[in-house]
Design a protein around this motif. Structure first.
Motif, PDB file in Angstrom:
ATOM      1  N   VAL A  14       0.939  -1.249   0.074  1.00 39.00           N
ATOM      2  CA  VAL A  14      -0.242   0.122   0.137  1.00 39.00           C
ATOM      3  C   VAL A  14       1.051   1.246  -0.062  1.00 39.00           C
ATOM      4  CG1 VAL A  14      -1.724   1.278   0.995  1.00 39.00           C
ATOM      5  CG2 VAL A  14      -1.758  -1.556   1.345  1.00 39.00           C
ATOM      6  N   PRO A  15       1.057   1.867  -1.261  1.00 40.28           N
ATOM      7  CA  PRO A  15       1.702   3.044  -1.022  1.00 40.28           C
ATOM      8  C   PRO A  15       1.180   4.094  -0.233  1.00 40.28           C
ATOM      9  CG  PRO A  15       1.616   2.283  -3.480  1.00 40.28           C
ATOM     10  CD  PRO A  15       0.889   1.501  -2.469  1.00 40.28           C
ATOM     11  N   VAL A  16       1.964   4.942   0.532  1.00 42.78           N
ATOM     12  CA  VAL A  16       1.713   5.893   1.551  1.00 42.78           C
ATOM     13  C   VAL A  16       2.910   7.261   1.510  1.00 42.78           C
ATOM     14  CG1 VAL A  16       0.344   4.104   3.040  1.00 42.78           C
ATOM     15  CG2 VAL A  16       2.905   4.972   3.420  1.00 42.78           C
ATOM     16  N   PHE A  36       1.763  -4.547   9.869  1.00 42.88           N
ATOM     17  CA  PHE A  36       2.099  -3.805   9.039  1.00 42.88           C
ATOM     18  C   PHE A  36       3.567  -3.222   9.056  1.00 42.88           C
ATOM     19  CE2 PHE A  36      -2.355  -2.075   9.072  1.00 42.88           C
ATOM     20  CZ  PHE A  36      -2.559  -1.968   7.904  1.00 42.88           C
ATOM     21  N   VAL A  37       4.391  -3.327   7.666  1.00 42.58           N
ATOM     22  CA  VAL A  37       5.678  -2.836   7.830  1.00 42.58           C
ATOM     23  C   VAL A  37       5.984  -1.454   7.360  1.00 42.58           C
ATOM     24  CG1 VAL A  37       8.016  -3.658   6.655  1.00 42.58           C
ATOM     25  CG2 VAL A  37       5.845  -5.422   7.394  1.00 42.58           C
ATOM     26  N   LEU A  46      -4.478   2.255   5.130  1.00 41.04           N
ATOM     27  CA  LEU A  46      -4.124   1.213   5.757  1.00 41.04           C
ATOM     28  C   LEU A  46      -5.131   0.376   6.581  1.00 41.04           C
ATOM     29  CD1 LEU A  46      -0.693   2.499   6.979  1.00 41.04           C
ATOM     30  CD2 LEU A  46      -1.186   1.283   4.977  1.00 41.04           C
ATOM     31  N   ARG A  47      -6.163   1.239   7.019  1.00 41.13           N
ATOM     32  CA  ARG A  47      -7.405   0.425   7.793  1.00 41.13           C
ATOM     33  C   ARG A  47      -8.082  -0.250   6.684  1.00 41.13           C
ATOM     34  NH1 ARG A  47      -8.060   5.754   9.730  1.00 41.13           N
ATOM     35  NH2 ARG A  47      -7.011   6.066  11.653  1.00 41.13           N
ATOM     36  N   GLY A  74       3.537   5.313  15.504  1.00 43.19           N
ATOM     37  CA  GLY A  74       2.973   5.401  16.726  1.00 43.19           C
ATOM     38  C   GLY A  74       1.778   5.557  16.890  1.00 43.19           C
ATOM     39  N   VAL A  75       1.012   6.699  15.987  1.00 46.69           N
ATOM     40  CA  VAL A  75      -0.592   6.847  15.905  1.00 46.69           C
ATOM     41  C   VAL A  75      -1.072   5.182  15.907  1.00 46.69           C
ATOM     42  CG1 VAL A  75      -2.171   8.219  14.875  1.00 46.69           C
ATOM     43  CG2 VAL A  75      -0.004   9.123  15.305  1.00 46.69           C
ATOM     44  N   LEU A  76      -0.730   4.787  14.938  1.00 41.11           N
ATOM     45  CA  LEU A  76      -1.376   3.381  14.447  1.00 41.11           C
ATOM     46  C   LEU A  76      -1.321   2.389  15.531  1.00 41.11           C
ATOM     47  CD1 LEU A  76      -2.938   2.234  12.350  1.00 41.11           C
ATOM     48  CD2 LEU A  76      -0.933   1.399  11.282  1.00 41.11           C
ATOM     49  N   ALA A  77      -0.137   2.355  16.105  1.00 46.30           N
ATOM     50  CA  ALA A  77      -0.071   1.381  17.046  1.00 46.30           C
ATOM     51  C   ALA A  77      -0.745   1.705  18.453  1.00 46.30           C
ATOM     52  CB  ALA A  77       1.573   1.249  17.693  1.00 46.30           C
TER      53      ALA A  77
END
Length: 222
Positions: A14-16, A36-37, A46-47, A74-77
């Motif tokens: 998934v390009p971000v 997620f890497v 990503l969601r 960190g936000v996603l974690a």
């Protein structure tokens, strides 16, 4: 139920961020648990990928500390309630400046502390999968690469690209360290090993040894 025709690992790229960084959603097909890497940003994408593939995320793993790779890790974690593993602690320098780099690149950058710093020889589990960790400095001092030997797949971040190698003109970059890491750590994994780079299309180590103008066998022999 996983049968013999189903590979143990699946991955979706998934390009971000505006830098089109290849975040990889990888998962264990036996458990449907994944990681997620390098989730650098664009968390709604990503969601959506996680939901589309029906994957339960159990951790975030990071190759290195650059903004496009970990700006919103960190936000996603925190949102998912999962730990962060990686990179090597030598990239603490880069993670500490995420907010400043985010302003410079127009990317949300939030400083965090990984739950586990990684070193050469470590292993990371995702479901039933076991990934081997290789410390490959040069692009950044704490860059690591993840390798799933049964799948002949490596996630190499910004160490190596199709037809190119990582930049070493950033602070704490080292061109010779990068070349040494590619030759000593990646090439021995085998020509038939495919890799997901941090940007651009996938390739395999054999193709790069034959054709890469920076680190191919002919280039290094010149």
């Amino acid at each position: 139920m996983t049968n013999s025709a189903t590979p143990p690992l699946r991955a979706a790229t998934v390009p971000v961020t505006p830098l089109q960084q290849n975040c990889t959603l990888l998962w264990c097909t036996a458990t449907m648990r994944g990681a997620f890497v390098d989730p650098g940003g664009d968390l709604p994408k990503l969601r959506a990928a996680m939901a589309h593939h029906g994957v339960t995320i159990e951790k975030i793993i990071l190759t290195h500390g650059h903004i496009d790779h970990c700006g919103e890790a960190g936000v996603l974690a925190k949102e998912l309630g999962v730990p962060i593993e990686g990179p090597h602690e030598a990239d603490r320098f880069w993670i500490a400046r995420l907010a400043d780099d985010g302003r410079a690149y127009g990317i949300n950058g939030v400083v965090f502390e990984p739950d586990r710093w990684l070193v050469e020889g470590d292993r990371v589990t995702v479901g039933n999968l076991v990934l081997d960790v290789y410390h490959c400095p040069g692009h950044t001092p704490g860059h690591v690469v993840f390798h799933h030997a049964p799948s002949k797949l490596a996630l190499v971040g910004d160490v190596l690209f199709q037809g190119s190698i990582g930049r070493t003109d950033f602070p704490m970059g080292n061109h010779q360290d990068l070349l040494d890491a590619i030759v000593a750590k990646l090439w021995p994994l085998g020509d038939d090993t495919s890799f997901v780079p941090g940007h651009g299309p996938m390739s395999n180590f054999g193709h790069e040894r034959r054709h890469n103008p920076f680190v191919g066998d002919a280039a290094l022999a010149a």
